[in-house]
Scaffold this active site. Structure first.
Site, short mmCIF file in Angstrom:
data_model
loop_
_atom_site.label_atom_id
_atom_site.label_comp_id
_atom_site.label_asym_id
_atom_site.label_seq_id
_atom_site.Cartn_x
_atom_site.Cartn_y
_atom_site.Cartn_z
N CYS A 256 0.83 -1.21 0.00
CA CYS A 256 0.00 0.00 0.00
C CYS A 256 0.87 1.26 0.00
O CYS A 256 1.98 1.25 0.51
CB CYS A 256 -0.96 0.09 1.17
SG CYS A 256 -2.00 -1.34 1.39
N ARG B 42 3.22 0.32 -5.30
CA ARG B 42 3.12 -0.38 -4.01
C ARG B 42 1.82 -1.15 -3.87
O ARG B 42 1.64 -1.91 -2.91
CB ARG B 42 3.23 0.63 -2.86
CG ARG B 42 4.53 1.40 -2.84
CD ARG B 42 4.53 2.37 -1.70
NE ARG B 42 4.43 1.70 -0.43
CZ ARG B 42 5.45 1.16 0.23
NH1 ARG B 42 6.65 1.23 -0.28
NH2 ARG B 42 5.26 0.56 1.37
N TRP C 30 -2.99 -2.54 -1.61
CA TRP C 30 -2.70 -3.92 -2.01
C TRP C 30 -3.33 -4.78 -0.92
O TRP C 30 -2.87 -4.81 0.22
CB TRP C 30 -1.20 -4.14 -2.09
CG TRP C 30 -0.82 -5.48 -2.66
CD1 TRP C 30 -0.73 -5.81 -3.97
CD2 TRP C 30 -0.45 -6.64 -1.92
NE1 TRP C 30 -0.33 -7.12 -4.09
CE2 TRP C 30 -0.16 -7.65 -2.85
CE3 TRP C 30 -0.36 -6.94 -0.56
CZ2 TRP C 30 0.23 -8.94 -2.47
CZ3 TRP C 30 0.03 -8.22 -0.18
CH2 TRP C 30 0.32 -9.19 -1.13
N ASN D 215 -0.88 1.19 6.07
CA ASN D 215 -0.12 0.19 5.32
C ASN D 215 0.47 -0.77 6.37
O ASN D 215 1.12 -0.31 7.30
CB ASN D 215 1.00 0.91 4.54
CG ASN D 215 2.08 -0.02 4.01
OD1 ASN D 215 3.21 0.38 3.86
ND2 ASN D 215 1.74 -1.25 3.75
N GLY D 216 0.23 -2.06 6.19
CA GLY D 216 0.76 -3.03 7.16
C GLY D 216 -0.32 -4.02 7.56
O GLY D 216 -1.35 -4.12 6.88
N GLU E 65 15.45 -17.22 -12.41
CA GLU E 65 15.04 -15.83 -12.58
C GLU E 65 14.26 -15.65 -13.89
O GLU E 65 13.26 -14.92 -13.95
CB GLU E 65 16.27 -14.92 -12.53
CG GLU E 65 16.07 -13.49 -12.98
CD GLU E 65 15.07 -12.69 -12.16
OE1 GLU E 65 14.52 -13.23 -11.18
OE2 GLU E 65 14.81 -11.53 -12.52
N LYS F 215 10.49 -14.24 -14.13
CA LYS F 215 10.18 -13.04 -14.92
C LYS F 215 9.03 -13.34 -15.87
O LYS F 215 8.10 -12.55 -15.99
CB LYS F 215 11.43 -12.64 -15.69
CG LYS F 215 11.96 -11.34 -15.79
CD LYS F 215 12.25 -10.36 -14.72
CE LYS F 215 11.62 -10.43 -13.40
NZ LYS F 215 12.49 -10.06 -12.29
N GLU G 24 5.72 -13.70 -13.93
CA GLU G 24 5.24 -12.44 -13.34
C GLU G 24 4.56 -11.52 -14.33
O GLU G 24 3.55 -10.91 -14.01
CB GLU G 24 6.42 -11.65 -12.77
CG GLU G 24 6.99 -12.16 -11.51
CD GLU G 24 8.12 -11.26 -11.06
OE1 GLU G 24 8.00 -10.72 -9.96
OE2 GLU G 24 9.11 -11.08 -11.79
N HIS H 222 15.28 -36.29 -13.60
CA HIS H 222 14.78 -36.87 -12.35
C HIS H 222 13.28 -36.60 -12.15
O HIS H 222 12.79 -36.66 -11.03
CB HIS H 222 15.59 -36.34 -11.17
CG HIS H 222 17.03 -36.75 -11.25
ND1 HIS H 222 17.44 -38.05 -11.09
CD2 HIS H 222 18.15 -36.04 -11.52
CE1 HIS H 222 18.75 -38.13 -11.25
NE2 HIS H 222 19.20 -36.92 -11.51
N LYS I 211 5.47 -3.61 -5.59
CA LYS I 211 6.92 -3.38 -5.67
C LYS I 211 7.63 -3.70 -4.36
O LYS I 211 8.72 -4.22 -4.36
CB LYS I 211 7.18 -1.92 -6.06
CG LYS I 211 8.63 -1.61 -6.30
CD LYS I 211 9.09 -2.17 -7.62
CE LYS I 211 10.57 -2.02 -7.86
NZ LYS I 211 11.04 -2.98 -8.87
C1 F6R Z 1 10.55 -10.13 -9.03
C2 F6R Z 1 10.48 -9.32 -7.84
C3 F6R Z 1 10.27 -9.99 -6.53
C4 F6R Z 1 11.23 -9.38 -5.50
C5 F6R Z 1 10.89 -9.89 -4.10
C6 F6R Z 1 11.86 -9.34 -3.07
O1 F6R Z 1 10.66 -9.37 -10.20
O2 F6R Z 1 10.62 -8.14 -7.93
O3 F6R Z 1 10.42 -11.36 -6.60
O4 F6R Z 1 12.53 -9.71 -5.87
O5 F6R Z 1 9.59 -9.52 -3.77
O6 F6R Z 1 11.82 -7.96 -3.06
P1 F6R Z 1 12.98 -7.10 -2.46
O7 F6R Z 1 14.18 -7.27 -3.30
O8 F6R Z 1 12.46 -5.69 -2.47
O9 F6R Z 1 13.21 -7.60 -1.06
#
Ligand code: F6R
Length: 651
Positions: free
Chosen positions: A2, A27, A77, A103-104, A524, A528, A531, A547, A646
């Site tokens: 949020c 956020r 969020w 937020n929280g 990764e 990506k 996501e 396996h 984010k």
């Molecule tokens: C993927 C992504 C998430 C963050 C994860 C940790 O693109 O952005 O998987 O890597 O939520 O976030 P941080 O790095 O902010 O702790």
């Protein structure tokens, strides 16, 4: 999660709040709302499920949108309660005289709500947040509110799925007493009294209809920043929301409660003891966070990587020496082992760090998922360096793991992009990525920034421990300096990457495989793709396919392999033969000049040849572009994918 904003001053608050929310939408973006206290002494709320654009449309359609020089806003969020208009913030008390954004997560909200209900409070929403406003109401008015007070009327209207709440009352203070000059400080005391009953995490801003020009803001485990101006003050979850108005910011600490008035701010702890907090001046520019002609922030941030990498390295490669003065705060001679803790993409950066730390520093390294470590019983102590990798520096699970590590006496080193973020404040030392703000929700330039910082760290620890001599440092420094150009070349391969992505975007599932340094890259790449395109993908170490997962393969499931030069190259080629034998379509990322590999693959995406440890920089860039173009081909919301945010400031 949020985003929160607040404003007190002389100007009309609504555009300031909406602009701040737009900068915080990364956020969370499943509903949004604002509340303004007009110069007529009336409090008006507008909220709306969906993205901020829908709230904006609702406000534009109103003959008289809320207005006034005091206000707060929120972009949500959802955690407790679905993302509906009724659950959107701000939340209000029974009379609509107090409004609050949060937020929280309030962890003890259920018993608090039952107790409040028993005392006559009525709840309108399914959120954990609503208990906060009722607790403050009790502490401020000194009584349980009724739905209509003796001195005015409350008017709630529902307009489609948009709700507005207005209350029309004369000024009145606690228990009906007139507001005196000490009203704002008594209001802050009421907020503190309420917060002392609460367990969990919060950043919040609250205002009362009784107190024009006054906000109270508080923080505990969720980020909150004050923006200091002349005759006006702002509050926000993150600095970019403040930069159009001021560069002077004050970072609240856990347990702080701030009384925010036009003339200035006063910070106390929860017991009311004054707290001295230094204001900082932010030097980076809000324009750095704009889209600059690109269709999406994600695409812009992929392109920014060569320049961002140069920024990360700037000042840290001093001739042929690595210069990380931040490490002076740690007793590195006492370190016998390392635990890297992170989530998501940052975890994969941590897996790559492990390979380099073991190879160069000859230290045992464990990589832990923060959400698992925090509830485990890890063996950590003063001899274990805990490296916390988090681009936002606000990830709740990583922060909790940091608290656990500290409680066990382990020194902690934060690797983050967010100056002044929570993780830095609890860490013994911090290495910043220095890649500038990343607005796209998915990590791109922060991932390569993390890799760059962790590469320097591993080499420097190796040097100090006598395993990585001056000649090797000099070689690495030379290769790192050449890396931005190699990344530019990798990005220049975009037409072939885009063609592959567009051709495969209709598949329901894909595999990404690699060995050694390309194993975390495969993880990764799969993350990506999931996501931003919502195509199912799995990342696997190539040797593990046989396996079990190989049973999945058929011509409908493409396999994307990272086959850049490495000691295990021949082993990987055997794995590709196995894949091929199952009829799966192969896309291979290979080093420039590797024409042999073309016999196995439908498509080869060439990247510059680099030393093995630096291959992830270019291979991950190819994976980012592949995911980006698949998502664009499918018409996805690339910058703000569904269900994501984010900074993940909740468990
Ligand atoms: C993927 C992504 C998430 C963050 C994860 C940790 O693109 O952005 O998987 O890597 O939520 O976030 P941080 O790095 O902010 O702790």
């Amino acid at each position: 999660m949020c985003g929160i904003v607040g404003y007190v001053g002389e100007r009309e608050a609504l555009p300031i709040l909406m602009d701040g929310l737009a900068r915080l939408e990364y956020r969370g973006y499943d509903s949004a709302g604002v509340a303004l206290l007009g110069s007529d002494g009336r409090l008006r709320v507008a909220k709306q499920e969906g993205k901020l654009a829908r709230l904006r449309a609702q406000l534009d359609a109103r003959a008289e949108p809320p207005s006034g020089p005091t206000g707060l806003g929120h972009t949500r969020w959802a955690t407790h309660g679905p993302p509906t208009t009724i659950n959107a913030h701000p939340h209000h008390d029974e009379d609509g005289r107090l409004v609050l954004v949060h937020n929280g997560i309030i962890e003890n909200y259920a018993p608090l709500r039952e107790a409040l209900r028993a005392r006559g409070h009525r709840f309108d929403t399914e959120t954990d947040t609503e208990v906060l406003v009722h607790l403050i109401e009790e502490a401020w008015y000194g009584r349980v509110a009724t739905t209509a007070g003796a001195d005015g009327t409350t008017d709630r209207t529902t307009d489609g799925d948009a709700t507005s709440v207005t209350a029309d009352r004369g000024l009145r203070g606690p228990a009906g007493s007139p507001i005196g000059a000490d009203g704002p400080s008594r209001f802050a005391a009421a907020v503190r009294a309420a917060l002392r009953q609460v367990e969990g995490a919060y950043a919040l801003v609250v205002m009362s209809e009784d107190l024009p020009g006054t906000l109270v803001a508080a923080r505990h485990f969720s980020p909150l920043v004050l923006g200091l101006g002349e005759g006006e003050q702002l509050v926000a979850s993150d600095i970019p929301a403040l930069l159009s108005h001021t560069r002077r910011v004050l970072l609240l600490e856990d347990g702080d409660v701030a009384l925010v008035e036009r003339a200035g701010v006063t910070v106390t702890d929860l017991a009311g003891q004054p707290q001295a907090r230094e204001a900082l001046t932010v030097t980076w520019d809000a324009a750095a966070a704009e889209k600059g002609g690109y269709a999406h922030f994600v695409r812009k941030e992929i392109d920014e990587q060569p320049g961002a990498l140069a920024d990360t390295l700037r000042g840290r490669l001093d001739g042929d020496r690595i210069h990380l003065p931040e490490l002076a705060a740690l007793d590195l001679d006492a370190i016998r082992r390392i635990c890297v803790v992170a989530c998501g993409t940052s975890l994969y950066a941590g897996m790559l760090a492990r390979l380099m730390l073991e190879r160069w520093a000859r230290l045992p390294v464990e990589v832990a998922i923060a959400s698992e470590l925090r509830y485990g019983d890890p063996v950590l102590g003063p001899e274990s360096l805990v490296i916390l990798v988090s681009q936002s520096g606000e990830t709740a699970d990583t922060l909790a793991a940091q608290r656990l590590a500290r409680a066990k006496g382990a020194p902690t080193l934060a690797v983050t992009n967010s100056v002044g973020s929570s993780i830095t404040r609890a860490a013994d030392a911090t290495l910043y990525l220095q890649v500038g703000p990343e607005i796209g929700v998915v990590a791109t330039k922060t991932f390569t920034g993390q890799l760059a910082v962790l590469t320097l760290l591993a080499a420097e620890l190796g040097r100090r421990r006598g395993h990585f001599d001056a000649a090797r440092v000099a070689d690495l420094a030379r290769d790192l300096r050449a890396l931005p150009e190699a990344m530019t070349l990798a990005i220049a391969g975009e037409p072939a990457i885009r063609a592959a992505a567009e051709a495969l975007a209709d598949r329901r599932s894909m595999f990404f495989i690699g060995r050694g340094f390309n194993h975390p890259v495969a993880l990764e790449a799969a993350l990506k793709l999931k996501e931003i395109s919502y195509i199912h993908a799995e990342g696997y170490p190539a040797g593990e396919l046989k396996h079990g997962p190989i049973a999945m393969l058929d011509p409908s499931i493409p396999v994307f392999a990272f086959a850049t030069p490495a000691p295990t190259y021949d082993k990987l080629v055997s794995n590709l033969e196995e894949v091929r034998a199952r009829g799966a379509e192969l896309v291979v990322v290979a080093g420039a000049g590797d024409t042999d590999i073309a016999r196995l693959a439908e498509r080869v995406l060439y990247v510059p040849v680099l030393r093995e440890e630096l291959e992830p920089f270019v291979n991950a860039t190819v994976a980012q572009l592949f995911a980006y173009h698949a998502a664009v081909a499918l018409g996805r919301d690339v910058d703000q994918p569904r269900n994501l945010a984010k900074s993940v400031t909740v468990e």
